[in-house]
Design a protein around this motif. Structure first.
Motif, PDB file in Angstrom:
ATOM      1  N   MET A  64       0.895  -1.153   0.000  1.00  0.00           N
ATOM      2  CA  MET A  64       0.000   0.000   0.000  1.00  0.00           C
ATOM      3  C   MET A  64       0.934   1.203   0.000  1.00  0.00           C
ATOM      4  O   MET A  64       1.566   1.509   1.014  1.00  0.00           O
ATOM      5  N   THR A  65       1.072   1.851  -1.144  1.00  0.00           N
ATOM      6  CA  THR A  65       2.068   2.914  -1.294  1.00  0.00           C
ATOM      7  C   THR A  65       1.546   4.288  -0.909  1.00  0.00           C
ATOM      8  O   THR A  65       2.339   5.224  -0.763  1.00  0.00           O
ATOM      9  N   GLU A  66       0.232   4.427  -0.781  1.00  0.00           N
ATOM     10  CA  GLU A  66      -0.354   5.718  -0.408  1.00  0.00           C
ATOM     11  C   GLU A  66      -1.637   5.476   0.372  1.00  0.00           C
ATOM     12  O   GLU A  66      -2.445   4.639   0.007  1.00  0.00           O
ATOM     13  N   ARG A  67      -1.804   6.223   1.463  1.00  0.00           N
ATOM     14  CA  ARG A  67      -3.037   6.213   2.256  1.00  0.00           C
ATOM     15  C   ARG A  67      -3.321   7.648   2.663  1.00  0.00           C
ATOM     16  O   ARG A  67      -2.581   8.221   3.448  1.00  0.00           O
ATOM     17  N   ASP A  68      -4.370   8.229   2.131  1.00  0.00           N
ATOM     18  CA  ASP A  68      -4.766   9.583   2.495  1.00  0.00           C
ATOM     19  C   ASP A  68      -6.254   9.552   2.828  1.00  0.00           C
ATOM     20  O   ASP A  68      -7.108   9.732   1.958  1.00  0.00           O
ATOM     21  N   ASP A  70      -8.113  11.603   4.523  1.00  0.00           N
ATOM     22  CA  ASP A  70      -8.824  12.869   4.340  1.00  0.00           C
ATOM     23  C   ASP A  70      -9.280  13.061   2.894  1.00  0.00           C
ATOM     24  O   ASP A  70     -10.369  13.575   2.646  1.00  0.00           O
ATOM     25  N   ALA A  71      -8.451  12.639   1.943  1.00  0.00           N
ATOM     26  CA  ALA A  71      -8.789  12.772   0.526  1.00  0.00           C
ATOM     27  C   ALA A  71      -9.534  11.540   0.003  1.00  0.00           C
ATOM     28  O   ALA A  71      -9.996  11.541  -1.140  1.00  0.00           O
ATOM     29  N   GLY A  72      -9.630  10.482   0.819  1.00  0.00           N
ATOM     30  CA  GLY A  72     -10.277   9.257   0.369  1.00  0.00           C
ATOM     31  C   GLY A  72      -9.512   8.600  -0.766  1.00  0.00           C
ATOM     32  O   GLY A  72     -10.087   8.016  -1.673  1.00  0.00           O
ATOM     33  N   ARG A  73      -8.191   8.680  -0.704  1.00  0.00           N
ATOM     34  CA  ARG A  73      -7.342   8.174  -1.792  1.00  0.00           C
ATOM     35  C   ARG A  73      -6.314   7.192  -1.242  1.00  0.00           C
ATOM     36  O   ARG A  73      -5.675   7.451  -0.223  1.00  0.00           O
ATOM     37  N   ALA A  74      -6.174   6.070  -1.944  1.00  0.00           N
ATOM     38  CA  ALA A  74      -5.173   5.072  -1.594  1.00  0.00           C
ATOM     39  C   ALA A  74      -4.588   4.501  -2.883  1.00  0.00           C
ATOM     40  O   ALA A  74      -5.213   4.555  -3.940  1.00  0.00           O
ATOM     41  N   ARG A  75      -3.391   3.969  -2.742  1.00  0.00           N
ATOM     42  CA  ARG A  75      -2.725   3.395  -3.906  1.00  0.00           C
ATOM     43  C   ARG A  75      -2.041   2.102  -3.500  1.00  0.00           C
ATOM     44  O   ARG A  75      -1.419   2.021  -2.441  1.00  0.00           O
ATOM     45  N   LEU A  76      -2.166   1.097  -4.357  1.00  0.00           N
ATOM     46  CA  LEU A  76      -1.599  -0.225  -4.104  1.00  0.00           C
ATOM     47  C   LEU A  76      -0.794  -0.639  -5.327  1.00  0.00           C
ATOM     48  O   LEU A  76      -1.267  -0.471  -6.461  1.00  0.00           O
ATOM     49  N   ALA A  77       0.413  -1.137  -5.115  1.00  0.00           N
ATOM     50  CA  ALA A  77       1.253  -1.605  -6.216  1.00  0.00           C
ATOM     51  C   ALA A  77       1.692  -3.035  -5.913  1.00  0.00           C
ATOM     52  O   ALA A  77       2.005  -3.364  -4.771  1.00  0.00           O
ATOM     53  N   ALA A  78       1.691  -3.893  -6.938  1.00  0.00           N
ATOM     54  CA  ALA A  78       2.088  -5.286  -6.744  1.00  0.00           C
ATOM     55  C   ALA A  78       2.736  -5.831  -8.010  1.00  0.00           C
ATOM     56  O   ALA A  78       2.485  -5.351  -9.110  1.00  0.00           O
ATOM     57  N   THR A  79       3.570  -6.841  -7.818  1.00  0.00           N
ATOM     58  CA  THR A  79       4.161  -7.573  -8.925  1.00  0.00           C
ATOM     59  C   THR A  79       3.983  -9.058  -8.654  1.00  0.00           C
ATOM     60  O   THR A  79       3.955  -9.493  -7.500  1.00  0.00           O
ATOM     61  N   GLY A  80       3.837  -9.828  -9.719  1.00  0.00           N
ATOM     62  CA  GLY A  80       3.663 -11.263  -9.567  1.00  0.00           C
ATOM     63  C   GLY A  80       4.387 -12.025 -10.648  1.00  0.00           C
ATOM     64  O   GLY A  80       4.617 -11.519 -11.742  1.00  0.00           O
ATOM     65  N   GLN A  81       4.735 -13.254 -10.315  1.00  0.00           N
ATOM     66  CA  GLN A  81       5.437 -14.153 -11.222  1.00  0.00           C
ATOM     67  C   GLN A  81       4.633 -15.444 -11.332  1.00  0.00           C
ATOM     68  O   GLN A  81       4.213 -15.995 -10.314  1.00  0.00           O
ATOM     69  N   GLU A  82       4.415 -15.910 -12.549  1.00  0.00           N
ATOM     70  CA  GLU A  82       3.721 -17.173 -12.741  1.00  0.00           C
ATOM     71  C   GLU A  82       4.578 -18.300 -12.155  1.00  0.00           C
ATOM     72  O   GLU A  82       5.784 -18.364 -12.391  1.00  0.00           O
TER      73      GLU A  82
END
Length: 184
Positions: A64-68, A70-82
């Motif tokens: 979870m790269t961002e949690r705000d 007050d602004a109701g904004r969040a950002r999630l980044a992920a990587t995966g390998q088969e």
């Protein structure tokens, strides 16, 4: 490819925000996904996708790269390998929540940047957008309901994300649209 989804949820913003901050719940609500470990804002997980008789397993990590709140904004980044192949995927999801009306409903907007490398299917963005719409609708609905986020409707997805079923649902929607156009 960039995908966008928007849905009005029958839950107050604070409840939806709390559910999205629970990384285990995110894994329980997304079809075929499971979050196996959480350490602060970082997580480890897996996604199982079925393509007819084949099952594809992706193991990955994310944060979870961002949690705000007050602004109701969040950002999630992920990587995966088969697990048993050369496929790789990266995903970056931005969530925006907006209260509606008397505060008992919330508009959820998801913007997703998705990259597949070596994945066995090469779909156009429009097709992926349309095929993902019902999956994201189910995911967002699950994220808005009280409880653990794994109700009877979600138990059907324990076998993995069924890409053939999603494509069949998509083809059915094309047929319905064509019939509706002919009626006009």
């Amino acid at each position: 490819m960039r995908l966008g989804h928007e849905q009005v949820l029958d839950a107050p913003l604070d409840a939806v925000w709390t559910h999205f901050m629970d990384l285990h719940r995110i894994g329980r609500c997304f079809p075929g996904a499971k979050v196996t470990q959480v350490h602060g804002d970082d997580f480890v997980g897996e996604i199982r996708a079925k393509l007819g008789p084949l099952s594809l397993y992706f193991d990955g990590t994310g944060s979870m790269t961002e949690r705000d709140a007050d602004a109701g904004r969040a950002r999630l980044a992920a990587t995966g390998q088969e697990r048993h192949g050369l496929g790789k995927a990266t995903i970056d999801i931005t969530l925006k929540l907006h209260p509606l009306g008397d505060g008992n409903r919330t508009r959820a907007q998801l913007a997703t940047d998705l990259v597949f490398l070596g994945f066995p299917m090469d779909f156009g963005t429009g097709l992926v957008q349309r095929a993902s719409d019902p999956l994201i609708d189910r995911f967002l609905t699950c994220m808005s309901v009280p409880g653990r986020g794994h109700d009877e409707a979600m138990e059907a997805d324990d076998d993995g994300l069924d890409l053939v079923r999603s494509a069949t649902d998509l083809l059915g929607s094309f047929r319905r649209e064509r019939r509706e156009r002919k009626r006009r």
